[in-house]
Design an enzyme around this catalytic site. Sequence first.
Site, short mmCIF file in Angstrom:
data_model
loop_
_atom_site.label_atom_id
_atom_site.label_comp_id
_atom_site.label_asym_id
_atom_site.label_seq_id
_atom_site.Cartn_x
_atom_site.Cartn_y
_atom_site.Cartn_z
N ASP A 1 0.82 -1.21 0.00
CA ASP A 1 0.00 0.00 0.00
C ASP A 1 0.86 1.26 0.00
OD1 ASP A 1 -2.54 1.20 -0.03
OD2 ASP A 1 -2.51 1.51 2.13
N SER B 1 -6.98 5.01 -0.16
CA SER B 1 -7.19 3.72 -0.83
C SER B 1 -8.67 3.34 -0.74
CB SER B 1 -6.34 2.63 -0.18
OG SER B 1 -4.97 2.97 -0.20
N GLN C 1 -4.90 -1.55 -7.41
CA GLN C 1 -5.57 -0.73 -6.39
C GLN C 1 -6.30 0.42 -7.07
OE1 GLN C 1 -3.53 2.33 -3.66
NE2 GLN C 1 -3.79 0.58 -2.29
#
Length: 284
Positions: free
Chosen positions: A194, A214, A264
């Site tokens: 991430d 996110s 993502q």
Amino acid sequence: MPSIEDILTIERIDDDIYRGGVFPSVLRRTFGGQVAGQALVAATKTVAPEFAVHSLHGYFLRPGKADQPAIFLVDRIRDGRSFVTRRVTGVQNGEAIFSMSASFHVTGDEGLEHQDAVPPAVDPETLLDRRDVGSDAERSLFQEWENFDIRIVPRDQLVLAGGLAAQQRVWFRYRHALPDDQLLHVCTLAYMSDMTLLGSAKVPHPGAQAQTASLDHAMWFLRPFRTDDWLLYDQTSPSSSGGRSLTQGRIFDRAGRMVAAVTQEGLTRTNVPADQVSIMKADS
């Protein structure tokens, strides 16, 4: 700073119910990689050791509170001979903040073998430590991540592929030696994945201010690896539109083996007041 072993240590409360730890943070909301990593650890606690995680798909539903623990509820969706499936819900104050499905594959299967070539990149030792560059806010954040060595390849040293809207490459590793436990390395990479990925969406827009977070995160683990060795994170953002950006990443080890892939989608909203624009993670 807490070690990754501390961050990924979760407490069993009851059958299939676990609680993550709380760690000091400069972030307004819990770092997404921490929630995903702890959720994955919770899932692995319910799976036999002959199965290894090969994929996860997660949704960040609400902003987590960094000063409160998250409770992880594991549903045993399926136990097959070759594959096992788990669903994990992260909860704070009675509300779901994260939902993840994780799939596990029995080790030892054989099949077809191929992979993309590793993209060209300068050696990580020639690059500046990310803690020493950037704005004061970015340096403060990277000090929080001081156990992770993160080095972004400068634009003037990047060999670009044609036809791609946005490209970024990052070398990263955990700074300290970790045990020979592939499960620990997998959960550590889930945490690390991430980091910086959403920043690839900002590459074509230098200086742009955006509210970022996110939204969802999918990951596939392809080959064994170590997170205390250098890994190259090859990142692209094929599209940004409507306040959201799609980002993709391929992760290679120093020997050029493709060890993981990531997709993502993140919030990259620009029509917000300046005082609401904050750095949610090291994404630039």
